[in-house]
Scaffold this active site. Structure first.
Site, short mmCIF file in Angstrom:
data_model
loop_
_atom_site.label_atom_id
_atom_site.label_comp_id
_atom_site.label_asym_id
_atom_site.label_seq_id
_atom_site.Cartn_x
_atom_site.Cartn_y
_atom_site.Cartn_z
N ARG A 251 0.86 -1.18 0.00
CA ARG A 251 0.00 0.00 0.00
C ARG A 251 0.90 1.23 0.00
O ARG A 251 1.47 1.57 1.02
CB ARG A 251 -0.86 -0.05 1.27
CG ARG A 251 -1.98 0.94 1.32
CD ARG A 251 -2.49 1.08 2.76
NE ARG A 251 -1.64 1.98 3.51
CZ ARG A 251 -1.45 1.92 4.84
NH1 ARG A 251 -2.02 1.01 5.56
NH2 ARG A 251 -0.66 2.80 5.44
N HIS A 255 -3.46 4.64 4.59
CA HIS A 255 -4.56 3.67 4.69
C HIS A 255 -5.84 4.26 4.09
O HIS A 255 -6.48 3.67 3.24
CB HIS A 255 -4.79 3.28 6.15
CG HIS A 255 -6.04 2.50 6.35
ND1 HIS A 255 -6.18 1.21 5.89
CD2 HIS A 255 -7.24 2.83 6.91
CE1 HIS A 255 -7.40 0.78 6.17
NE2 HIS A 255 -8.05 1.74 6.78
N TYR A 264 3.94 5.85 11.52
CA TYR A 264 4.26 4.48 11.94
C TYR A 264 5.10 3.70 10.93
O TYR A 264 5.47 2.57 11.18
CB TYR A 264 2.95 3.70 12.24
CG TYR A 264 1.95 3.69 11.10
CD1 TYR A 264 2.05 2.77 10.07
CD2 TYR A 264 0.89 4.60 11.07
CE1 TYR A 264 1.13 2.76 9.03
CE2 TYR A 264 -0.04 4.61 10.03
CZ TYR A 264 0.09 3.69 9.01
OH TYR A 264 -0.82 3.68 7.97
C1 LIG Z 1 -14.85 -5.61 11.58
C2 LIG Z 1 -14.02 -4.37 11.41
N1 LIG Z 1 -13.11 -4.05 12.33
C3 LIG Z 1 -12.36 -2.93 12.21
C4 LIG Z 1 -12.54 -2.10 11.13
C5 LIG Z 1 -11.69 -0.85 10.98
N2 LIG Z 1 -10.73 -1.04 9.91
C6 LIG Z 1 -10.97 -0.59 8.66
S1 LIG Z 1 -9.78 -0.99 7.60
C7 LIG Z 1 -8.86 -1.75 8.78
C8 LIG Z 1 -7.54 -2.39 8.43
C9 LIG Z 1 -7.70 -3.48 7.41
O1 LIG Z 1 -6.46 -3.93 6.96
P1 LIG Z 1 -6.34 -5.01 5.81
O2 LIG Z 1 -7.35 -6.09 5.99
O3 LIG Z 1 -4.92 -5.40 5.73
O4 LIG Z 1 -6.79 -4.21 4.50
P2 LIG Z 1 -6.11 -2.92 3.85
O5 LIG Z 1 -6.77 -1.73 4.46
O6 LIG Z 1 -4.65 -2.98 4.12
O7 LIG Z 1 -6.41 -3.00 2.40
C10 LIG Z 1 -9.50 -1.67 10.02
C11 LIG Z 1 -8.97 -2.22 11.27
C12 LIG Z 1 -13.52 -2.47 10.18
N3 LIG Z 1 -13.75 -1.76 9.09
N4 LIG Z 1 -14.24 -3.60 10.34
#
Ligand SMILES: Cc1ncc(C[n+]2csc(CCOP(=O)(O)OP(=O)(O)O)c2C)c(N)n1
Ligand SMILES: [Mg+2]
Length: 354
Positions: A251, A255, A264
Site C-alpha cells: 500500500r 490507509h 508508523y
Molecule cells: C470488523 C471491522 N473491524 C475494524 C474495522 C476498521 N478497519 C478498517 S480498515 C482496517 C484495516 C484493514 O487492513 P487489511 O485487511 O490489511 O486491508 P487494507 O486496508 O490494508 O487493504 C480496520 C482495522 C472495520 N472496518 N471492520
C-alpha cells in the site's frame, strides 16, 4: 486430499521488467488494455484523494501500488462469475463494468444504487471479512444450481485475522465450493504490520490447512496474478473446489485519507517498494515488446484523465439529494423499535443542525 504448503513466490515479470517465467498467452491489444486499467486506477486514486482534500469527496482508501493485483484478479473472470470485494479493488470493479461514478458515490456515502446486477459485483465492503460468508454462500448456491462459475472473494491481510475469514474458508474447503479467495497482502492493516497478524511465513499456508491449494504470488506482477487466477478459476469451474491466493503487494499511500502513515512507517520501506512499482515494471516490459513508447503512454494517460474528468463532472452534477433515513429504511423490511428510535433521534439532530 492433502495439499502442500506454498514455498515460493510466483513471478513472471521481475521488478526490472524482465521475464523470469512464461507469460500468459494474450493478444497484444489486451496487454495494452491491462496497462490502461492500471493507469486509470492510479489516476483515479490520486484524483479521489485530491477531491477529498478539497471537501468534494468522503473518506477514501487509496489503491496506489495495488494496480497489478486488481487487474490480474479481474481479467480472467467470466461474465457469470461473481466478484465479492473489499474497498481497495476499484479497478477490478471498473473492469467488470461498474461505472467510475458509482464508486465515487459510494465513497461519498451514497448507497450504491447504480450497480447494475448484470456486472455480478457486490458493493464495496468495509466491515472487515464480512464479505467472506457472503462469498462462500454464493459459491455454494452456484454449486447447488450446478453452474460452472466461480466466486472471487478479495480481502486484506489484516482481515484474515477475523473469524469470518477462517470460518468461510473452512466451509469452502469442506463443501468444495467454487470460491477463489485473494488476499491482498499489502503489508499493513492501518498501522499494524503484517508480522503481527500471523506468525506463519505466508497467509496462504492456511489454504492446505482448510483443504485447498495455497499460492503465494508477486502481487505487483500482473501476469503472475493473472496466471494463478486462471488456474484457480478453472479448478473452481471444474467442480474441483476452492483455492487461496496470497498476493504480495504494498500500500504505497495512506490507509485512507484519514490516516498519516509517516507516524508508523519508515520512509525507507516505501522507497524499497517504489522500486517494485507494478506500473513501472509492466511499462518497461511492454516497451521491450514495442507495444508502448513515450507517445503512446502520454496518449493513454490523457485519455484516462479525460474519462475521469467526465466522471467527476457527472458525479458532482447528478448526485441525488441524500436522505439520511434511507440507511435505516434499507436494513429491515419492518424497522425494529430500537432502530426506529435511533432514526428519529438522528433526524431530530439533523433538523436542529439545519
Ligand atoms: C470488523 C471491522 N473491524 C475494524 C474495522 C476498521 N478497519 C478498517 S480498515 C482496517 C484495516 C484493514 O487492513 P487489511 O485487511 O490489511 O486491508 P487494507 O486496508 O490494508 O487493504 C480496520 C482495522 C472495520 N472496518 N471492520
Ligand atoms: Mg493490508
Amino acid at each position: 486430499m492433502t495439499f502442500s504448503l506454498p514455498t515460493h513466490v510466483t513471478q513472471v515479470i521481475s521488478p526490472e521488467g524482465k521475464l523470469v517465467s512464461d507469460p500468459p498467452e494474450l493478444p497484444p491489444e489486451q496487454l495494452v488494455e491491462f496497462y490502461r486499467w492500471m493507469v486509470l486506477g492510479r489516476v483515479f486514486s490520486n484524483r479521489m484523494v485530491a477531491l477529498q482534500r478539497q471537501g468534494r469527496m468522503g473518506t477514501f482508501a487509496p489503491l496506489n501500488g495495488q494496480e497489478a493485483a486488481s487487474v490480474g484478479l479481474a481479467a480472467p473472470m467470466m461474465d457469470d462469475d461473481w466478484l465479492v470485494g473489499s474497498y481497495r479493488e476499484a479497478i477490478s470493479f471498473f473492469m467488470r463494468g461498474i461505472p467510475i461514478t458509482a464508486i465515487m458515490e459510494q465513497w461519498a456515502g451514497y448507497i450504491p444504487i447504480s450497480y447494475s446486477p448484470a456486472t455480478n459485483v457486490m458493493p464495496i465492503q468495509v466491515v472487515l471479512a464480512s464479505q467472506m460468508p457472503h462469498a462462500v454462500g454464493m459459491a455454494m448456491a452456484m454449486q447447488y444450481k450446478k453452474k460452472a462459475s466461480a466466486v472471487v472473494a478479495v480481502i486484506g491481510d489484516g482481515a484474515t485475522s477475523e473469524g469470518d475469514f477462517n470460518e468461510s474458508l473452512n466451509f469452502a474447503g469442506a463443501f468444495k465450493a467454487p470460491l477463489v479467495t485473494v488476499v491482498q497482502n499489502n503489508g499493513w492493516a492501518i498501522s499494524v504490520p503484517r508480522e503481527k497478524q500471523t506468525a506463519a511465513e505466508y497467509i496462504a499456508h492456511r489454504g492446505p490447512a482448510f483443504g485447498m491449494p495455497g499460492y503465494v504470488v508477486d502481487g505487483n506482477d500482473v501476469f503472475a496474478v493473472f496466471k494463478t487466477m486462471e488456474t484457480c478459476l478453472e479448478r473452481a469451474r471444474a467442480g474441483e473446489g476452492p483455492s487461496l491466493i496470497e498476493v504480495i503487494t504494498y500500500r504505497m499511500g495512506a490507509h485512507t485519507t484519514a490516516d498519516d502513515p509517516t507516524k508508523y512507517r519508515p520512509p525507507e520501506e516505501l522507497a524499497e517498494w517504489e522500486k517494485k512499482d507494478p506500473i513501472t515494471r509492466y511499462r518497461i516490459y511492454l516497451r521491450t515488446l514495442g507495444l508502448l513508447n513515450e507517445e503512446k503512454e502520454a496518449g493513454i494517460e490523457e485519455e484516462v484523465r479525460q474519462e475521469l474528468q467526465i466522471a467527476v463532472e457527472r458525479y458532482e452534477s447528478e448526485r441525488p439529494a441524500q436522505r439520511a433515513e434511507k440507511y435505516f429504511d434499507l436494513v429491515y423490511n419492518d424497522t425494529p423499535p430500537q432502530l426506529a428510535r435511533q432514526r428519529d433521534e438522528l433526524l431530530q439532530f439533523l433538523n436542529r443542525e439545519r
